[in-house]
Design a protein around this motif. Structure first.
Motif, mmCIF file in Angstrom:
data_model
loop_
_atom_site.group_PDB
_atom_site.id
_atom_site.type_symbol
_atom_site.label_atom_id
_atom_site.label_comp_id
_atom_site.label_asym_id
_atom_site.label_seq_id
_atom_site.Cartn_x
_atom_site.Cartn_y
_atom_site.Cartn_z
ATOM 1 N N ARG A 126 89.661 -42.899 44.711
ATOM 2 C CA ARG A 126 89.721 -41.774 45.637
ATOM 3 C C ARG A 126 91.114 -41.652 46.259
ATOM 4 O O ARG A 126 91.871 -42.617 46.317
ATOM 5 C CB ARG A 126 88.687 -41.943 46.748
ATOM 6 C CG ARG A 126 88.804 -43.266 47.487
ATOM 7 C CD ARG A 126 87.539 -43.566 48.270
ATOM 8 N NE ARG A 126 87.583 -44.844 48.950
ATOM 9 C CZ ARG A 126 87.195 -46.007 48.395
ATOM 10 N NH1 ARG A 126 86.761 -46.031 47.146
ATOM 11 N NH2 ARG A 126 87.235 -47.135 49.078
ATOM 12 N N TYR A 158 93.027 -39.535 49.831
ATOM 13 C CA TYR A 158 92.654 -39.125 51.186
ATOM 14 C C TYR A 158 93.530 -37.956 51.629
ATOM 15 O O TYR A 158 94.736 -37.910 51.329
ATOM 16 C CB TYR A 158 92.817 -40.277 52.183
ATOM 17 C CG TYR A 158 91.896 -41.444 51.929
ATOM 18 C CD1 TYR A 158 90.555 -41.396 52.304
ATOM 19 C CD2 TYR A 158 92.377 -42.594 51.318
ATOM 20 C CE1 TYR A 158 89.709 -42.463 52.074
ATOM 21 C CE2 TYR A 158 91.541 -43.673 51.084
ATOM 22 C CZ TYR A 158 90.208 -43.603 51.465
ATOM 23 O OH TYR A 158 89.375 -44.658 51.225
ATOM 24 N N THR A 163 90.319 -49.392 54.411
ATOM 25 C CA THR A 163 89.836 -48.080 53.972
ATOM 26 C C THR A 163 90.936 -47.319 53.254
ATOM 27 O O THR A 163 90.718 -46.759 52.172
ATOM 28 C CB THR A 163 89.327 -47.277 55.177
ATOM 29 O OG1 THR A 163 88.244 -47.973 55.793
ATOM 30 C CG2 THR A 163 88.856 -45.892 54.744
ATOM 31 N N LEU A 164 92.118 -47.296 53.841
ATOM 32 C CA LEU A 164 93.236 -46.564 53.250
ATOM 33 C C LEU A 164 93.595 -47.100 51.865
ATOM 34 O O LEU A 164 93.915 -46.335 50.953
ATOM 35 C CB LEU A 164 94.452 -46.647 54.177
ATOM 36 C CG LEU A 164 95.760 -46.058 53.647
ATOM 37 C CD1 LEU A 164 95.613 -44.560 53.395
ATOM 38 C CD2 LEU A 164 96.903 -46.330 54.620
ATOM 39 N N TYR A 182 89.401 -40.764 58.001
ATOM 40 C CA TYR A 182 89.841 -40.451 56.643
ATOM 41 C C TYR A 182 88.812 -39.562 55.949
ATOM 42 O O TYR A 182 87.607 -39.813 56.009
ATOM 43 C CB TYR A 182 90.027 -41.729 55.834
ATOM 44 C CG TYR A 182 91.197 -42.563 56.293
ATOM 45 C CD1 TYR A 182 92.502 -42.210 55.973
ATOM 46 C CD2 TYR A 182 90.987 -43.703 57.063
ATOM 47 C CE1 TYR A 182 93.572 -42.965 56.401
ATOM 48 C CE2 TYR A 182 92.058 -44.475 57.489
ATOM 49 C CZ TYR A 182 93.351 -44.105 57.159
ATOM 50 O OH TYR A 182 94.409 -44.859 57.592
ATOM 51 N N SER A 183 89.307 -38.543 55.258
ATOM 52 C CA SER A 183 88.476 -37.656 54.457
ATOM 53 C C SER A 183 88.809 -37.902 52.996
ATOM 54 O O SER A 183 89.915 -37.609 52.538
ATOM 55 C CB SER A 183 88.743 -36.188 54.828
ATOM 56 O OG SER A 183 87.989 -35.324 54.014
ATOM 57 N N ALA A 184 87.850 -38.455 52.254
ATOM 58 C CA ALA A 184 88.096 -38.889 50.880
ATOM 59 C C ALA A 184 87.993 -37.724 49.908
ATOM 60 O O ALA A 184 87.171 -36.818 50.070
ATOM 61 C CB ALA A 184 87.119 -39.984 50.486
#
Length: 853
Positions: free
Chosen positions: A518, A520, A471-472, A718-720
């Motif tokens: 994106r 984060y 994800t990161l 995580y907040s994208a």
């Protein structure tokens, strides 16, 4: 006479060319009806880079620095030398196909190496030189490198090798000329710009050859020294590329891990042709070549200092790949930068040269013997020709490529433990139009540690860490190889995180979730400093590892952002500054945990020392460790085993002991803390984080969870932040974002020294976590540009090249004056002591006999 020599050279060259077409024709003129591709592990990865270079050359950029499509941004021409890629780009322009360019490069390199052998006729005679050139075309190790490994930069270096050794031998003679010395210098420059490690290996072997040649000769010492200086100047001429390349890539790989990973073979492996017959891709140099080289050492006819030096150097290259000599080799400094198995290429060449050198004396007396020897070598090496072919690509690759082209996504990760090779990279990146988070050939990438950690985490069963870091890193597509023991666990984790299977093939499954570029908002509450904190991250993904392992590279303001700070495998520039920084952070309310494993040792006591706490060495066996304290007992899985002891330490000088255990009848500290002013710092021993990572011991994990104040196996939230108008090219990156409030953003782009960022044209300070870019983002809609600028090491590299050029000119000028002081009569009358006359004996020996008679 000169015309006859030219005609002989032409006919010999035609023979070599015909053999090249005969041996390599199947890859040069493949059928157009069935699409066939190089099947080696590395080949298509090099083709991918060459295609990128070709595109940038077409745009007018003659030396593109950044390759953003691989590993979140790779300096493509920094770790791998540029020459092979420019050759591939040129051949692709001529042939119209990058695939064909790779095949033609291999064939042309074989032709170059074989033709270079014809220069050796001055010592060997025409027929042995021609036979050596023909055999060089399919030496087993060279063919394996080209077609099983697909290491195209090594293929180019191999092509120049015979030429470099020829110039070396010429320079060791009294009759050596300036042109030959210049040829030696330039040969090594070309080799460096083809493959730096091979240049270092060739230099070591050539220097050994020169020393063995000049052993016991005072007059030869000057020529040996000049040869070494010439090779050094050749390497320094490429300093504009070499020095920047030394600040990343292989030089940052853990030396102990690299040494352990390099294979060694018993000597019987090389003299057992059945092993090679059953596995075409196995390491093999030819049993006939090896045995003939050894036998000829004990035969006097035609033996001279050259043949002995060449053969002994070749045997050295073989022996260091066997167990006992390899241990001695590994004790040398910088051994991890000279992989023993890569000595086999020059070792094979030198052994073949030594054997061919001994054939001339037998041609007049027993002509069938040299022919039988050449035939035996040809039969032994011909088995490697089976590797020279192309294959159709796996259907899974083409199917996944088609899906990637149609689905919305940013990056793709291939979880295959590097088993699918570069073919997957080529199809998913170059043709599937995805940026890559890949598990193959990550040497030289700034994010190599992060990519390698994905592989290691899967082996350890730390699938939550895999999910978190995918994800990161911005992965929207994940290709998972079937049949690995952790496949089912990774599949379940991917599905729970929102990826869905969209293709299931015989070898691989594609998982996809829609996405776009994106950044984060930084969610981490725990910061790790040092290489050892990676072990904690596997079990506690919410811990982020700082890019720098040096404590005093961080500011107090930076450390105060976190609830917990962990040090393990850390370092410092100044210990007093680092200690004061940690004390201040603890006094500011940061929960500090220190593991002295891997910390610098006190120069006198030879044990780690930090904040007046010492790491006393202990050794654990296979008995369970029972820790006790706070009225509780904790039984830990054994640290050592019956086959291996556990070498670790226990913290000494701890004021408050929280957990201890019994060691040799004494109570020993496992966990405790010290107070420093208004703060306290915790110390943990036994290398407990690493123990928990590799064993998965739940008791150890729970202890660490309490210590770190983190839940185990729980990914971060995580907040994208979408990145609009995202562009990535050889100059860097550009994108726009929108934030309602100012925040710290981490952008999954590889952080390089020399990176400069601007927000709406105003410079901003960059920081880095796990080799990724982070910056303070102001609120509102803004445009960010991140560019890569040269660092001072590039200037030093150009300076080194300039100094080498001056040194070369001075050397040639000095040698000219030296030659002028030497009488022309003496030089014209000099006898080549290593030429073979009509008797089959060295000329120096027959002349000595004539004088005595």
């Amino acid at each position: 006479m000169a015309g006859m020599k030219s005609l002989t050279f032409l006919l010999s060259g035609c023979c070599i060319g015909f053999l090249v077409l005969l041996i390599y024709g199947r890859i040069l003129f493949a059928s157009a009806d069935v699409p066939l591709y190089p099947w080696a592990s590395d080949t298509l990865g090099h083709v991918l880079k060459a295609e990128y270079l070709q595109d940038k050359l077409a745009e007018g950029d003659l030396y593109p620095d950044l390759f953003p499509g691989w590993y979140m941004g790779l300096q493509m021409l920094r770790y791998h030398p540029p020459l092979p890629y420019y050759l591939l780009a040129g051949l692709a322009a001529l042939t119209g196909s990058s695939m064909a360019a790779a095949n033609w490069l291999i064939a042309l390199c074989a032709l170059t190496g074989g033709m270079s052998w014809l220069l050796y006729q001055r010592w060997l005679g025409w027929l042995p030189a021609l036979a050596g050139g023909a055999l060089y075309l399919f030496l087993p190790d060279h063919v394996r490198v080209a077609f099983a490994e697909g290491n195209l930069p090594r293929v180019v270096a191999t092509a120049v090798l015979p030429l470099a050794v020829y110039f070396l031998l010429c320079c060791l003679e009294e009759t050596g000329t300036r042109r030959q010395r210049l040829g030696l210098v330039l040969s090594f420059t070309v080799i460096v710009l083809s493959h730096a490690m091979m240049a270092a290996i060739y230099a070591v072997c050539c220097l050994l050859l020169a020393v063995l040649y000049g052993f016991g000769q005072r007059m030869a010492l000057r020529r040996v020294l000049l040869a070494g200086v010439s090779m050094g100047l050749g390497i320094m001429l490429a300093g504009w590329w070499v020095l920047p390349s030394l600040t990343g890539g292989i030089t940052e790989i853990n030396t102990a891990a690299m040494t352990e990973a390099l294979a060694v073979f018993p000597l019987t492996h090389y003299v057992t042709p059945k092993l090679h017959a059953s596995d075409q891709e196995s390491i093999y140099i030819g049993v006939a070549l090896l045995l003939l080289a050894v036998v000829f050492l004990f035969i006097r006819a035609g033996r001279n200092r050259y043949t002995v030096a060449v053969t002994l150097t070749g045997l050295f290259g073989v022996l260091i790949t066997t167990p006992f000599p390899n241990k001695l080799f590994n004790a040398l400094p910088l051994h991890s930068l000279l992989w023993p198995l890569r000595f086999l290429g020059i070792a094979s060449f030198l052994l073949l040269l030594g054997v061919m050198w001994r054939l001339q004396p037998w041609l007049a007396r027993l002509p069938f013997l040299p022919l039988a020897i050449v035939a035996l070598l040809a039969l032994d090496g011909a088995t490697s020709i089976r590797l020279i072919h192309l294959r159709p690509v796996d259907r899974d690759f083409t199917a996944i490529r088609a899906l990637l082209m149609s689905l919305p996504g940013w990056r793709e990760a291939t979880l295959d433990q590097s088993r699918l090779g570069s073919t997957a990279s080529y199809f998913f990146a170059a043709q599937g139009r995805r940026e890559q988070i890949f598990g193959w050939a990550y040497q030289g990438a700034r994010t190599a540690t992060s990519v390698a950690a994905l592989n290691e985490a899967m082996e350890l069963g730390a699938v939550s860490y895999v999910r978190d870091r995918l994800t990161l890193l911005g992965a929207d597509d994940v290709v998972l190889l079937q049949g690995m023991f952790f496949t089912s666990r990774v599949e379940a984790e991917l599905v729970s995180a929102g990826w869905r299977p969209v293709y299931h093939g015989s070898r691989a499954t594609l998982y996809h979730r829609d996405g776009s570029p994106r950044a984060y908002r930084i969610p981490w509450r725990v910061l790790g400093i040092g290489r050892g904190t990676q072990n904690l991250a596997y079990r506690f993904p919410q811990l982020v590892v700082g890019t720098s392992p040096y404590v005093d590279d961080y500011s107090l303001e930076e450390l105060k952002r976190y609830e917990t700070l962990v040090l393990s495998g850390f370092n410092w520039h100044n210990r007093e500054v680092a200690e004061a920084l940690i004390v201040q952070a603890a006094g500011s309310g940061v929960h500090v945990v220190v593991d002295l494993t891997g910390a610098p040792e006190d120069p006198l006591a030879r044990i780690p020392h930090f904040l007046n706490v010492w790491g006393e060495r202990i050794i654990l066996d296979d008995r369970p460790v029972v820790a006790q304290g706070e009225g509780r007992r904790y039984a830990l899985v054994p640290f050592g085993s019956q086959m291996e002891l556990w070498y670790t330490h226990t913290p000494q000088g701890v004021q408050t002991e929280v957990l201890n255990f019994d060691y040799l009848g004494e109570t020993t500290t496992m966990l405790g803390y010290n107070r420093y002013g208004s703060g306290q710092v915790w110390f943990v021993g036994l290398n407990l984080p690493y123990h928990a990572a590799i064993t998965g011991d739940q008791t150890a994990i729970n202890l660490l969870a309490d210590l770190l104040r983190l839940p185990p196996d729980t990914p971060a939230s995580y907040s994208a932040v979408p990145l609009a108008n995202y562009t990535a090219d050889q100059r860097g990156y550009s994108f726009s974002y929108l934030l309602e409030q100012p925040d710290r953003l981490v952008v999954p782009l590889a952080y390089h020294a020399g990176m400069v960022a601007t927000v709406d044209g105003v410079p901003v300070q960059l920081s880095s976590f796990e080799q990724l870019v982070a910056f303070e983002a102001p609120a509102g809609a803004h445009t960010v540009e991140i560019r890569l600028h040269p660092t001072p090491i590039y200037l030093f590299g150009r300076l080194a090249s300039g100094l080498a050029l001056v040194g070369l000119l001075l050397l040639l000028a000095w040698e000219t004056r030296f030659l002028k002081r030497t009488s022309s009569g003496q030089r014209l009358g000099a006898i080549d002591p290593y030429a073979v006359d009509d008797t089959g004996l060295p000329a120096c020996l027959t002349e000595s006999l004539k004088e005595r008679v």
